[in-house]
Structure formats: C-alpha cells, structure tokens
Write a protein that holds these residues in place. Structure first.
Motif, PDB file in Angstrom:
ATOM      1  N   SER A   1       1.544   8.896  -1.685  1.00  0.00           N
ATOM      2  CA  SER A   1       1.058  10.198  -1.232  1.00  0.00           C
ATOM      3  C   SER A   1      -0.160  10.060  -0.317  1.00  0.00           C
ATOM      4  O   SER A   1      -0.433  10.948   0.486  1.00  0.00           O
ATOM      5  N   THR A   2      -0.878   8.955  -0.396  1.00  0.00           N
ATOM      6  CA  THR A   2      -2.053   8.744   0.442  1.00  0.00           C
ATOM      7  C   THR A   2      -1.670   8.324   1.849  1.00  0.00           C
ATOM      8  O   THR A   2      -2.202   8.845   2.823  1.00  0.00           O
ATOM      9  N   VAL A   3      -0.746   7.378   1.969  1.00  0.00           N
ATOM     10  CA  VAL A   3      -0.431   6.822   3.282  1.00  0.00           C
ATOM     11  C   VAL A   3       0.744   7.514   3.965  1.00  0.00           C
ATOM     12  O   VAL A   3       1.008   7.270   5.133  1.00  0.00           O
ATOM     13  N   LEU A   4       1.421   8.367   3.244  1.00  0.00           N
ATOM     14  CA  LEU A   4       2.638   8.972   3.775  1.00  0.00           C
ATOM     15  C   LEU A   4       2.397   9.777   5.045  1.00  0.00           C
ATOM     16  O   LEU A   4       3.079   9.589   6.043  1.00  0.00           O
ATOM     17  N   ALA A   5       1.445  10.674   5.021  1.00  0.00           N
ATOM     18  CA  ALA A   5       1.206  11.546   6.163  1.00  0.00           C
ATOM     19  C   ALA A   5      -0.091  11.202   6.892  1.00  0.00           C
ATOM     20  O   ALA A   5      -0.554  11.977   7.720  1.00  0.00           O
ATOM     21  N   ASP A   6      -0.669  10.060   6.608  1.00  0.00           N
ATOM     22  CA  ASP A   6      -1.892   9.628   7.274  1.00  0.00           C
ATOM     23  C   ASP A   6      -1.576   9.310   8.730  1.00  0.00           C
ATOM     24  O   ASP A   6      -0.697   8.510   9.028  1.00  0.00           O
ATOM     25  N   GLY A   7      -2.279   9.932   9.656  1.00  0.00           N
ATOM     26  CA  GLY A   7      -2.009   9.765  11.079  1.00  0.00           C
ATOM     27  C   GLY A   7      -2.136   8.332  11.553  1.00  0.00           C
ATOM     28  O   GLY A   7      -1.337   7.865  12.378  1.00  0.00           O
TER      29      GLY A   7
ATOM     30  N   LEU B   1       0.837  -1.200   0.000  1.00  0.00           N
ATOM     31  CA  LEU B   1       0.000   0.000   0.000  1.00  0.00           C
ATOM     32  C   LEU B   1       0.870   1.248   0.000  1.00  0.00           C
ATOM     33  O   LEU B   1       0.591   2.214  -0.701  1.00  0.00           O
ATOM     34  N   ARG B   2       1.960   1.206   0.753  1.00  0.00           N
ATOM     35  CA  ARG B   2       2.874   2.351   0.798  1.00  0.00           C
ATOM     36  C   ARG B   2       3.558   2.571  -0.542  1.00  0.00           C
ATOM     37  O   ARG B   2       3.828   3.699  -0.928  1.00  0.00           O
ATOM     38  N   ILE B   3       3.879   1.493  -1.241  1.00  0.00           N
ATOM     39  CA  ILE B   3       4.573   1.606  -2.523  1.00  0.00           C
ATOM     40  C   ILE B   3       3.611   2.070  -3.619  1.00  0.00           C
ATOM     41  O   ILE B   3       3.945   2.919  -4.432  1.00  0.00           O
ATOM     42  N   ALA B   4       2.395   1.536  -3.631  1.00  0.00           N
ATOM     43  CA  ALA B   4       1.440   1.878  -4.686  1.00  0.00           C
ATOM     44  C   ALA B   4       0.776   3.234  -4.474  1.00  0.00           C
ATOM     45  O   ALA B   4       0.464   3.926  -5.431  1.00  0.00           O
ATOM     46  N   PHE B   5       0.546   3.620  -3.223  1.00  0.00           N
ATOM     47  CA  PHE B   5      -0.164   4.858  -2.909  1.00  0.00           C
ATOM     48  C   PHE B   5       0.658   5.702  -1.937  1.00  0.00           C
ATOM     49  O   PHE B   5       0.196   6.010  -0.832  1.00  0.00           O
TER      50      PHE B   5
ATOM     51  N   GLY C   1       9.833  15.773  -1.729  1.00  0.00           N
ATOM     52  CA  GLY C   1       9.001  15.160  -2.754  1.00  0.00           C
ATOM     53  C   GLY C   1       9.643  13.990  -3.468  1.00  0.00           C
ATOM     54  O   GLY C   1       9.092  13.469  -4.427  1.00  0.00           O
ATOM     55  N   ASP C   2      10.808  13.535  -3.010  1.00  0.00           N
ATOM     56  CA  ASP C   2      11.506  12.413  -3.642  1.00  0.00           C
ATOM     57  C   ASP C   2      11.057  11.118  -2.979  1.00  0.00           C
ATOM     58  O   ASP C   2      11.250  10.912  -1.787  1.00  0.00           O
ATOM     59  N   GLU C   3      10.443  10.229  -3.751  1.00  0.00           N
ATOM     60  CA  GLU C   3       9.903   8.997  -3.187  1.00  0.00           C
ATOM     61  C   GLU C   3      10.858   7.813  -3.263  1.00  0.00           C
ATOM     62  O   GLU C   3      10.531   6.731  -2.793  1.00  0.00           O
ATOM     63  N   GLY C   4      12.053   7.987  -3.796  1.00  0.00           N
ATOM     64  CA  GLY C   4      12.990   6.873  -3.961  1.00  0.00           C
ATOM     65  C   GLY C   4      13.379   6.216  -2.659  1.00  0.00           C
ATOM     66  O   GLY C   4      13.358   4.980  -2.537  1.00  0.00           O
TER      67      GLY C   4
END
Length: 194
Positions: A11-17, A5-9, A73-76
C-alpha cells in the motif's frame, strides 16, 4: 531493490509517484532490451523466446496488478507480478558473474567494490522486508502487529508511542524493520526485545 519492498509494503509503494516513474523507466529499458534481443537474434531458439515472453508478461502483469490493487483492493496479482520479477535478480547475478569471468575488459577491483556494495545494501534490505512481512501477517489467531510480534515490542522497547506498528506509515515501518535487520545482522541478536 524494489521487489521485496513492493511485496512487504504494497500500500505504500503502490501509488507512489517516484516508484511508478522508476517502474516505467525500468520497464522501458527492459522492453528495449527484449526488442533488441529479438531483432539481433532473429530466429531465436525456443528457450530464448520463452524467456523474452516471460519478461514481457512480468512487465504487463505488474501494471495490471497495480490497477487491480488500486481498483479492487486485491493484492494477489500484484504480489505474483513482483515474484515473477525476481528473475531480474538472477539475471543481475549472472551478468556480474559473466563480467568476472572476462578479465580482459573488467576492472577487477572496481567489480569487487560493486559486488560488496550490492551485498551490503541488498541483504539488509531483503531482511528488513521479510521482517515486516513476518510482523504484519496474522498467525495462530493473533492479529498482525499485536504482542508478541516484534513490531509491537518495538514501541514498548523504545518507549515511543508514535512507533506503534499499527499507527506508522509505510516508510517509518520500513525504517523500523531496517533497524531490526541491521541489528540482527551486526549484533548478537534481539535479547533486549524478545
């Protein structure tokens, strides 16, 4: 469950509390396990030391990767950290196998149900995340989520313009890809979409 989920999405799960809380709790337990292993075994062999160092590096890299992704903003680094954490899936499989072998303390029926539930939940989940990764990666000069990608066809097939892949948030996108995953795993394919 969170790794694909973290790899596919991202921006969604990155800052989700909730996800951050789950990460901190999980990493706290993992750090306690590493500390317990280190103190119980004392002078451990080189392989165990390397495994424990790998776990600590994966924990730190995830949180550093999150900070870099939010800041620059670098997701690598974020994706590398999550790929490194895939060893936990292997560790779970080895643990379940170890439980299966020790029949003196294992309730075989309960273990069979747990194994079935893990497969029932994780396989469609992994396929859903792969489906979204396929849809959102540009290929052969075609923009992500453009026709002929399944995500663009999904809005046409359902007749719901609100499901246009570029306009949906991450959780709706996950539900769309879960639908496709379950459809592919339980039906005869995607003839009506493709």
């Amino acid at each position: 469950i969170l790794i694909p989920l973290r790899i596919a999405f991202p921006s969604t799960v990155l800052a989700d509390g909730v996800v951050i809380f789950f990460d901190l709790v999980t990493d706290g337990f993992e750090a306690l396990r590493v500390a317990r292993e280190w103190t119980l075994r004392g002078a451990v062999d080189a392989r165990t030391k390397a495994h424990l160092a790998y776990d600590v590096a994966a924990i730190l890299l995830l949180h550093v990767g999150r900070a870099v992704f939010i800041g620059a903003g670098d997701e690598g680094l974020w994706i590398l950290a999550n790929v490194m954490r895939l060893n936990r899936v292997l560790a779970l499989a080895l643990y379940v196998r170890e439980l299966s072998m020790d029949l003196s303390v294992t309730n075989v029926r309960a273990l069979a149900v747990v194994k079935f539930l893990i497969v029932l939940i994780s396989v469609p989940h992994y396929f859903a995340c792969v489906w979204w990764m396929i849809a959102t990666r540009p290929t052969d000069g075609i923009a992500p989520n453009a026709l002929p990608a399944w995500s663009a066809q999904f809005a046409l097939w359902t007749g719901n313009a609100d499901l246009a892949a570029d306009d949906v948030d991450g959780w709706v996108a996950y539900l769309m890809s879960s639908y496709m995953s379950w459809g592919g795993l339980t039906a005869m394919g995607y003839a009506s979409i493709v």
